[in-house]
Write a protein that holds these residues in place. Structure first.
Motif, PDB file in Angstrom:
ATOM      1  N   PHE A  70       5.150  22.521  23.603  1.00  0.00           N
ATOM      2  CA  PHE A  70       6.662  21.766  23.231  1.00  0.00           C
ATOM      3  C   PHE A  70       5.683  20.324  23.573  1.00  0.00           C
ATOM      4  N   THR A  71       4.420  20.368  23.850  1.00  0.00           N
ATOM      5  CA  THR A  71       3.636  19.178  24.040  1.00  0.00           C
ATOM      6  C   THR A  71       2.967  18.871  22.354  1.00  0.00           C
ATOM      7  N   HIS A  72       2.634  19.722  22.058  1.00  0.00           N
ATOM      8  CA  HIS A  72       2.153  19.370  20.159  1.00  0.00           C
ATOM      9  C   HIS A  72       3.735  19.062  19.530  1.00  0.00           C
ATOM     10  N   MET A  73       4.759  19.736  19.799  1.00  0.00           N
ATOM     11  CA  MET A  73       5.591  19.855  19.431  1.00  0.00           C
ATOM     12  C   MET A  73       6.320  18.384  18.996  1.00  0.00           C
ATOM     13  N   CYS A  74       6.241  17.909  20.593  1.00  0.00           N
ATOM     14  CA  CYS A  74       6.932  15.833  20.559  1.00  0.00           C
ATOM     15  C   CYS A  74       5.823  15.139  19.872  1.00  0.00           C
ATOM     16  N   ASP A  75       4.776  15.674  20.053  1.00  0.00           N
ATOM     17  CA  ASP A  75       3.673  15.138  19.578  1.00  0.00           C
ATOM     18  C   ASP A  75       3.470  15.217  17.877  1.00  0.00           C
ATOM     19  N   MET A  76       3.716  16.040  17.312  1.00  0.00           N
ATOM     20  CA  MET A  76       4.102  16.676  16.009  1.00  0.00           C
ATOM     21  C   MET A  76       5.295  15.776  15.289  1.00  0.00           C
ATOM     22  N   PHE A  77       6.814  15.165  16.074  1.00  0.00           N
ATOM     23  CA  PHE A  77       7.325  15.127  15.024  1.00  0.00           C
ATOM     24  C   PHE A  77       6.635  13.230  15.404  1.00  0.00           C
ATOM     25  N   LEU A  78       6.491  12.954  16.612  1.00  0.00           N
ATOM     26  CA  LEU A  78       6.117  10.966  16.299  1.00  0.00           C
ATOM     27  C   LEU A  78       5.545  11.143  15.295  1.00  0.00           C
TER      28      LEU A  78
END
Length: 303
Positions: A70-78
């Motif tokens: 979930f941390t990576h997913m949010c990073d990726m979309f930003l």
């Protein structure tokens, strides 16, 4: 309503894209708290997928993967939003090809290339490859429902010299380019699930038999495209490296579905090495156990 949603959202996206990276990731942590802890966005789907794909891990280990994902997913979309205003220097520093010479080697071969990748690490920044090749760089994608946001995504990609083509229009475009002698790298992220009605082939993926997309292989065999796999790894927050791996140079002589199977094995290796960077919110294994009689020839694409 589509225009209103775009007009209201665009200024917010633009402001995000102007944030320095340090502030961007602080903001990502805040968003992740709400997405994961407060709203639990698709948390049950992620847990189900992790249990299916990673049964060898303990429940506690899978929870650790879940949190990191979930941390990576949010990073990726930003990071995807940041692409609106990222400089060439920044993105080339943050997304590095370990063997750039392979790009030029395949240009010299004089054939277009089917570039296979997965929804892993940063498939969005992979389009920076267009900055390194004299071939056209075309990504096959699914059109966004809001036409204004779809146009925005196209404009962002064009800043990096990349083009987008809808999956339903890709066959016609690739055939046209082939007839006109236009060389290109065609990017396919083919690891997610096709519609069950369009499934032409089933294979093992992380231990379960599932329907798989075969369009990339079909086009490679029909139009004699070289086939590469792009392995993307996350080095640290905001930094990635990509390695180009030759799969097939003469696809017409390869047995049907073997290219697709080889590709899936490479995706599995990626996932097992660092599972937190795979896109677990997609219900990838929803059709497992639903296999029916399917065609055994590569005649109909499944993009």
């Amino acid at each position: 309503m589509q225009l209103l949603a775009y007009v209201l959202t665009y200024p917010f996206l633009w402001c995000i894209s102007m944030l320095p990276f340090r502030a961007l990731y602080i903001f990502s942590d805040i968003i992740c708290f709400f997405v994961y802890r407060v709203f639990g966005y698709r948390k049950q789907t992620v847990r189900k997928n992790l249990a299916i794909a990673l049964p060898h891990l303990s429940e506690q280990q899978r929870r650790d993967v879940e949190r990191k994902f979930f941390t990576h997913m949010c990073d990726m979309f930003l990071e995807m939003i940041k692409t609106m205003n990222i400089t060439d220097k920044q993105i080339k520093e943050r997304f590095v090809f370990t063997n750039e010479e392979v790009i030029h080697e395949y240009e010299r071969k004089g054939k277009s290339v089917a570039l296979l990748c997965a929804h892993y690490a940063s498939w969005e920044w992979l389009v920076v490859m267009a900055k390194y090749t004299t071939f056209r760089s075309i990504a096959i994608y699914k059109k966004i429902g809001n036409k204004y946001f779809d146009s925005l995504v196209r404009r962002i990609r064009s800043r990096l010299n990349a083009e987008l083509v809808e999956s339903k229009k890709s066959i016609e475009l690739i055939q046209y380019n082939n007839q006109q002698g236009i060389k290109a790298f065609y990017g396919f992220a083919s690891d997610q699930s096709p519609q069950l009605s369009k499934a032409k082939y089933w294979d093992q993926f992380m231990g379960l038999e599932v329907p798989v997309h075969t369009g990339a292989e079909m086009l490679a065999k029909k139009l004699d495209l070289n086939v590469l796999f792009c392995k993307v790894e996350k080095v640290k927050r905001g930094y990635y490296k990509a390695t180009l791996m030759p799969l097939v140079d003469n696809p017409k002589v390869v047995p049907d579905y073997e290219i697709t199977s080889i590709y899936l094995r490479e995706v599995e290796k990626q996932i097992l090495e660092a599972p937190e960077y795979y896109f677990w919110t997609h219900n990838r294994w929803k059709h497992s156990g639903k296999k029916k009689a399917t065609d055994k020839t590569i005649g109909v694409p499944s993009l």
